[in-house]
Design an enzyme around this catalytic site. Structure first.
Site, PDB file in Angstrom:
ATOM      1  N   ASN A 117       0.829  -1.203   0.000  1.00 61.94           N
ATOM      2  CA  ASN A 117       0.000   0.000   0.000  1.00 61.94           C
ATOM      3  C   ASN A 117       0.865   1.255   0.000  1.00 61.94           C
ATOM      4  O   ASN A 117       1.956   1.297   0.565  1.00 61.94           O
ATOM      5  CB  ASN A 117      -1.025  -0.007   1.144  1.00 61.94           C
ATOM      6  CG  ASN A 117      -0.459  -0.255   2.517  1.00 61.94           C
ATOM      7  OD1 ASN A 117       0.556  -0.918   2.698  1.00 61.94           O
ATOM      8  ND2 ASN A 117      -1.148   0.255   3.519  1.00 61.94           N
TER       9      ASN A 117
ATOM     10  N   GLU B  64       0.185   5.226   0.679  1.00 66.75           N
ATOM     11  CA  GLU B  64      -0.747   6.266   1.106  1.00 66.75           C
ATOM     12  C   GLU B  64      -0.317   7.630   0.600  1.00 66.75           C
ATOM     13  O   GLU B  64       0.860   7.879   0.336  1.00 66.75           O
ATOM     14  CB  GLU B  64      -0.829   6.285   2.635  1.00 66.75           C
ATOM     15  CG  GLU B  64      -1.441   5.044   3.196  1.00 66.75           C
ATOM     16  CD  GLU B  64      -1.488   5.017   4.705  1.00 66.75           C
ATOM     17  OE1 GLU B  64      -2.140   4.123   5.243  1.00 66.75           O
ATOM     18  OE2 GLU B  64      -0.865   5.880   5.371  1.00 66.75           O
TER      19      GLU B  64
ATOM     20  N   GLU C 296      -3.208  -4.785  -3.177  1.00 66.56           N
ATOM     21  CA  GLU C 296      -3.770  -5.669  -4.192  1.00 66.56           C
ATOM     22  C   GLU C 296      -3.828  -4.982  -5.550  1.00 66.56           C
ATOM     23  O   GLU C 296      -3.523  -5.597  -6.586  1.00 66.56           O
ATOM     24  CB  GLU C 296      -5.182  -6.123  -3.789  1.00 66.56           C
ATOM     25  CG  GLU C 296      -5.229  -6.845  -2.459  1.00 66.56           C
ATOM     26  CD  GLU C 296      -5.459  -5.937  -1.256  1.00 66.56           C
ATOM     27  OE1 GLU C 296      -6.009  -6.431  -0.261  1.00 66.56           O
ATOM     28  OE2 GLU C 296      -5.089  -4.737  -1.307  1.00 66.56           O
TER      29      GLU C 296
ATOM     30  N   CYS D  24     -10.245  -5.090   0.411  1.00 66.70           N
ATOM     31  CA  CYS D  24     -11.404  -4.214   0.575  1.00 66.70           C
ATOM     32  C   CYS D  24     -12.315  -4.350  -0.652  1.00 66.70           C
ATOM     33  O   CYS D  24     -11.972  -4.995  -1.641  1.00 66.70           O
ATOM     34  CB  CYS D  24     -10.957  -2.762   0.750  1.00 66.70           C
ATOM     35  SG  CYS D  24     -10.352  -1.991  -0.773  1.00 66.70           S
TER      36      CYS D  24
ATOM     37  N   CYS E 223     -10.750  -3.269  -3.990  1.00 64.64           N
ATOM     38  CA  CYS E 223      -9.775  -4.242  -4.493  1.00 64.64           C
ATOM     39  C   CYS E 223     -10.458  -5.502  -4.997  1.00 64.64           C
ATOM     40  O   CYS E 223     -10.038  -6.097  -5.985  1.00 64.64           O
ATOM     41  CB  CYS E 223      -8.757  -4.572  -3.411  1.00 64.64           C
ATOM     42  SG  CYS E 223      -7.662  -3.177  -3.043  1.00 64.64           S
TER      43      CYS E 223
END
Length: 137
Positions: free
Chosen positions: A47, A49, A60, A91, A94
């Site tokens: 990830n 951010e 993902e 999530c 994804c």
């Protein structure tokens, strides 16, 4: 002829390893993903951010983008791991991204921590009735 598949443990290990590259100054929640394509290649993502939260990238999504960038569009399974080893699942966003490139039977492995078997789901279990290309006509 397809390559031999990597083990579940190796796929989880790849997802864990890439977590160290995550850029997470806001949530401090590192996530890694390792995606195996139909021909046995593995692509990883972490990830990333951004201060404008909506521009953040999920692990993902990054793994899918890497695979697609290299010409792969058939996915066979994905492992997801957070630094908290809390069984994190992809999530909704994804899940929909994955659904663009695979069927409901995509295996999703979720890291439960050392000594624990990963939780296993299919994408169809996690995202029933996904939006599909044929629905947009």
């Amino acid at each position: 002829m397809p390559s031999e598949s990597v083990s579940d443990a190796d796929l989880i290990a790849a997802a864990r390893k890439v977590q160290s590259r995550a850029h997470v100054p806001y949530s401090e929640y590192r996530v890694g993903a390792a995606l195996e394509t139909a021909d046995g290649e593995v692509f990883v993502g972490c990830n990333l951010e951004n201060a404008n939260y909506s521009n953040s990238l999920h692990a993902e999504e990054v793994a899918v983008a890497e695979a697609v960038k290299e010409g792969h569009s058939e996915l066979s399974r994905i492992a997801v791991s957070s630094d908290r080893r809390d069984g994190v699942t992809p999530c909704g966003m994804c899940r929909q991204t994955l659904a663009e490139f695979c069927d409901d039977d995509l295996l999703v492995l979720c890291d439960e921590g050392e000594g624990e078997a990963p939780s296993e789901y299919t994408l169809g279990e996690l995202l029933p009735n996904a939006i599909a290309e044929g629905m947009l006509e």
